[in-house]
Design a protein around this motif. Structure first.
Motif, mmCIF file in Angstrom:
data_model
loop_
_atom_site.group_PDB
_atom_site.id
_atom_site.type_symbol
_atom_site.label_atom_id
_atom_site.label_comp_id
_atom_site.label_asym_id
_atom_site.label_seq_id
_atom_site.Cartn_x
_atom_site.Cartn_y
_atom_site.Cartn_z
ATOM 1 N N ILE A 65 52.437 -22.041 -64.165
ATOM 2 C CA ILE A 65 53.603 -23.127 -63.955
ATOM 3 C C ILE A 65 54.291 -22.644 -62.574
ATOM 4 C CG2 ILE A 65 55.447 -21.778 -65.015
ATOM 5 C CD1 ILE A 65 54.655 -25.572 -65.085
ATOM 6 N N LEU A 66 54.165 -21.154 -62.069
ATOM 7 C CA LEU A 66 54.708 -20.777 -61.024
ATOM 8 C C LEU A 66 53.958 -21.227 -59.834
ATOM 9 C CD1 LEU A 66 56.160 -17.130 -61.737
ATOM 10 C CD2 LEU A 66 57.464 -19.475 -61.150
ATOM 11 N N PHE A 69 54.493 -24.737 -59.155
ATOM 12 C CA PHE A 69 56.039 -24.921 -58.936
ATOM 13 C C PHE A 69 56.096 -24.931 -57.466
ATOM 14 C CE2 PHE A 69 60.313 -22.857 -58.663
ATOM 15 C CZ PHE A 69 60.941 -23.779 -58.630
ATOM 16 N N LEU A 72 54.300 -27.657 -55.511
ATOM 17 C CA LEU A 72 55.118 -28.854 -55.330
ATOM 18 C C LEU A 72 56.185 -28.503 -54.314
ATOM 19 C CD1 LEU A 72 55.402 -30.003 -59.017
ATOM 20 C CD2 LEU A 72 53.888 -30.987 -57.114
ATOM 21 N N LEU A 73 56.849 -27.341 -54.246
ATOM 22 C CA LEU A 73 57.824 -27.023 -53.593
ATOM 23 C C LEU A 73 57.640 -27.027 -51.976
ATOM 24 C CD1 LEU A 73 60.259 -24.480 -54.619
ATOM 25 C CD2 LEU A 73 60.800 -26.625 -54.265
ATOM 26 N N VAL B 140 57.047 -27.526 -70.440
ATOM 27 C CA VAL B 140 57.648 -27.649 -69.020
ATOM 28 C C VAL B 140 56.623 -28.794 -68.441
ATOM 29 C CG1 VAL B 140 56.656 -25.584 -68.463
ATOM 30 C CG2 VAL B 140 58.310 -26.779 -67.094
ATOM 31 N N TYR B 141 55.067 -28.493 -68.742
ATOM 32 C CA TYR B 141 54.328 -29.228 -67.987
ATOM 33 C C TYR B 141 54.184 -31.036 -67.968
ATOM 34 C CZ TYR B 141 51.221 -25.101 -67.264
ATOM 35 O OH TYR B 141 51.055 -24.017 -66.597
ATOM 36 N N TYR B 148 55.763 -35.168 -60.694
ATOM 37 C CA TYR B 148 54.625 -34.992 -59.808
ATOM 38 C C TYR B 148 53.988 -36.613 -59.877
ATOM 39 C CZ TYR B 148 50.375 -34.292 -57.074
ATOM 40 O OH TYR B 148 49.532 -34.202 -56.277
ATOM 41 N N PHE B 156 60.875 -36.415 -58.689
ATOM 42 C CA PHE B 156 60.339 -35.300 -58.274
ATOM 43 C C PHE B 156 61.258 -34.082 -58.305
ATOM 44 C CE2 PHE B 156 59.071 -32.378 -54.703
ATOM 45 C CZ PHE B 156 57.919 -31.976 -55.235
ATOM 46 N N ILE B 160 60.954 -30.545 -60.600
ATOM 47 C CA ILE B 160 61.291 -29.095 -59.919
ATOM 48 C C ILE B 160 62.353 -28.384 -60.572
ATOM 49 C CG2 ILE B 160 62.051 -27.926 -57.811
ATOM 50 C CD1 ILE B 160 59.380 -28.766 -57.568
ATOM 51 N N SER B 163 61.107 -27.308 -64.054
ATOM 52 C CA SER B 163 60.429 -26.102 -64.253
ATOM 53 C C SER B 163 61.128 -24.851 -63.978
ATOM 54 C CB SER B 163 59.082 -26.260 -63.349
ATOM 55 O OG SER B 163 59.769 -26.593 -62.014
ATOM 56 N N VAL B 167 61.372 -22.130 -66.904
ATOM 57 C CA VAL B 167 60.536 -20.674 -66.866
ATOM 58 C C VAL B 167 61.909 -19.767 -66.798
ATOM 59 C CG1 VAL B 167 59.776 -19.282 -65.078
ATOM 60 C CG2 VAL B 167 58.796 -21.592 -65.524
#
Lengths: 166, 370
Positions: A65-66, A69, A72-73, B140-141, B148, B156, B160, B163, B167
């Motif tokens: 997931i990181l 992440f 995406l960022l 979270v997915y 996305y 979006f 972000i 997530s 986490v």
């Protein structure tokens, strides 16, 4: 070979190939998630519940997931136009084949493989903890130190960026 | 008729019985959970209405009790619209991924002692808690993929935010339960419930009949702190107010689910409420004695069918109490700012949880030496 193993192995291998061959990085990282899930399934199929769920928790739940992440960022959606394969891909495959051959030969020639496999013991979490804290405590500490060093390194790199921006 | 069924069941092999009873349990739990999800929405609207001095849903059926059914039918029949600019594959898969983890978590929660010879838990895993956190971390997915897939700005940002938030709080949540398992010494959730029988031992005898149940939250101050951290992290993990930043309506117009409509939107909605119910069930199991009550011998596994049903009822009531609390908090508290959320997670809760682990370990070490 059981059908469950075959399906899991197929899923793991196909998604691993997908993870290195997509152009879009988001597709790649999500394929990687499937690979991790396939590995977790393989562990579970070997009755290694602890390792299996730790794989889900650490790799799918945190590491992957990181990665998603971060992608995406940073470069959200743009697909790179250049070829997927790096110029030296033939050499790369040759090196991979040589390494695989050497490893496979070493494993096949080792004495461990000729020994009869004992019945898998029902490893409890307590036994795993005992092993980690007594017999393997030094490797554990070394890995911890290594990861801490890596983390400090990552923080320093991030901080340097911050200063240049100012 | 009844005898015929018992005879038929007795005639099956152990494997067939296992499959049959597991199937029945899965369908029963799934049915109850989905009904609860529907009525949690109704409770939410009624509580909100009461707090804001309104009436709430009152048209469909008595007290608006048929409202969830109407909403469900509407969601199914509404046009399933897919905007042009979305990434189709992810757009389709994200709502399913959002709902599945919330449903899977229920599998290891012991929701009763036993009915006849059957243990009232779908899968009695030895590493139950690890399974739960593994599955919860997948939640979270769905949200990230939805953000996305939508291919537009607000979803979006919602993805972000989500997530990063999930986490962060997953760490605090995972570390908050470690003292619990140091204390009990078992990762199996059924064993954990068994260890919460009876009354706490530390209250002075002078109090007489004033006794506290031996639930883990009451057993020591460290475990009470664990519960506190877990509760806050559960709010963050389920994206509920005061931590509902991923869908903050005023800032993001709904966040990750903007582009969704009809049943796909309903799946996200159901996922959120299912996650809320499973989080409540986890808190009941971990800290509030699961299906046990220390009075009238209700902390022993049931020997009869009515006793078993009573245990399921006790568990259900406890879960409903937590769901009600979560709903209540939503309508009483304002939302945190994003930097406050991150600050709270990383600078307060994670150090606190770490200190809690060390203190618990030290305490157990001292106790084992004396």
């Amino acid at each position: 070979m059981s059908p469950v193993f075959l399906i899991l192995a197929l899923v793991t291998l196909l998604s691993a190939v997908a993870a290195i061959s997509f152009r879009n990085l988001v597709h790649c990282s999500l394929s990687l998630v499937v690979t991790f899930a396939g590995l977790a399934g393989l562990y579970l199929q070997l009755h290694a519940q602890f390792v299996g769920f730790a794989q889900v928790l650490v790799y799918i739940g945190a590491v992957a997931i990181l990665i998603v992440f971060a992608i995406l960022l940073t470069r959200s959606a743009d697909t790179p136009n250049h070829a997927v394969l790096a110029p030296g891909w033939l050499v790369g495959i040759a090196v991979a084949v040589v390494v695989f051959g050497a490893l496979g030969l070493a494993i096949l020639k080792s004495e461990a493989i000729s020994k009869k496999v004992p019945a898998a013991p029902e490893a409890t979490v307590k036994q795993i903890g005992d092993a980690l804290m007594n017999q393997y405590v030094l490797p554990l500490e070394v890995i911890g130190l290594l990861l801490t060093a890596a983390m400090i390194g990552a923080v320093i790199i991030a901080m340097r960026d911050d200063k240049e921006a100012k | 008729m009844f005898d015929n069924i018992t005879n038929w069941i007795d005639g099956l092999t152990a494997m067939q019985q296992f499959v049959l009873f597991s199937g029945v349990k899965i369908f029963a739990v799934f049915g109850v959970l989905m009904t609860c999800v529907a009525y949690a929405v109704w409770v939410e609207r009624k509580v909100a209405a009461a707090i804001q001095d309104r009436v709430g849903p009152n048209r469909a059926g008595p007290f608006g009790l048929l409202q969830p059914a109407c909403d469900g039918i509407k969601a199914f029949l509404k046009e399933d619209f897919t905007p042009d600019h979305v990434r189709k594959a992810y757009f389709w898969i994200a709502p399913a991924i959002a709902l599945i983890p919330a449903l899977l978590t229920v599998a290891v929660i012991p929701f009763g002692s036993n009915l006849g010879a059957q243990k009232m838990v779908i899968a009695d895993l030895n590493v139950g808690i690890l399974y739960t956190f593994g599955i919860v971390s997948l939640g979270v997915y769905g949200i990230v993929l939805a953000g996305y897939a939508a291919n537009s700005k607000y979803p979006f940002i919602g993805g972000i935010r989500s997530s990063a938030q999930m986490v962060s709080y997953e760490l605090a949540m995972g570390m908050s339960v470690i003292p619990l398992f140091l204390w009990v010494g078992d990762l199996n959730l059924s064993q954990l419930v068994i260890s919460q029988q009876g009354f706490v031992g530390w209250l002075p005898d002078a109090l007489g009949s004033v006794r506290l149940p031996n639930w883990l939250v009451f057993q020591s101050p460290m475990l009470a702190l664990s519960f506190f951290i877990f509760l806050v992290a559960a709010f963050a993990e389920t994206n509920r107010t005061p931590f509902d930043l991923p869908e903050a309506e005023q800032e993001l117009a709904g966040g990750y689910n903007i582009e969704y409509s009809s049943i796909k939107f309903a799946l996200f909605f159901m996922g959120e409420y299912a996650a809320m119910i499973t989080a409540s069930a986890m808190m009941v199991t971990l800290f509030f004695g699961g299906w046990t009550l220390p009075w009238f011998g209700l902390d022993q596994p049931a020997t009869s069918i009515p006793g078993g049903l009573l245990h399921i009822g006790i568990f259900f009531v406890k879960v409903v109490a937590f769901v009600f609390t979560i709903v209540w908090v939503r309508w009483m508290w304002p939302r945190f700012r994003y930097d406050q959320l991150m600050d709270l997670g990383w600078r307060r809760f994670i150090p606190l949880a770490l200190v809690n682990i060390v203190v618990t370990a030290l305490w157990l070490w001292i106790r084992s030496r004396s």
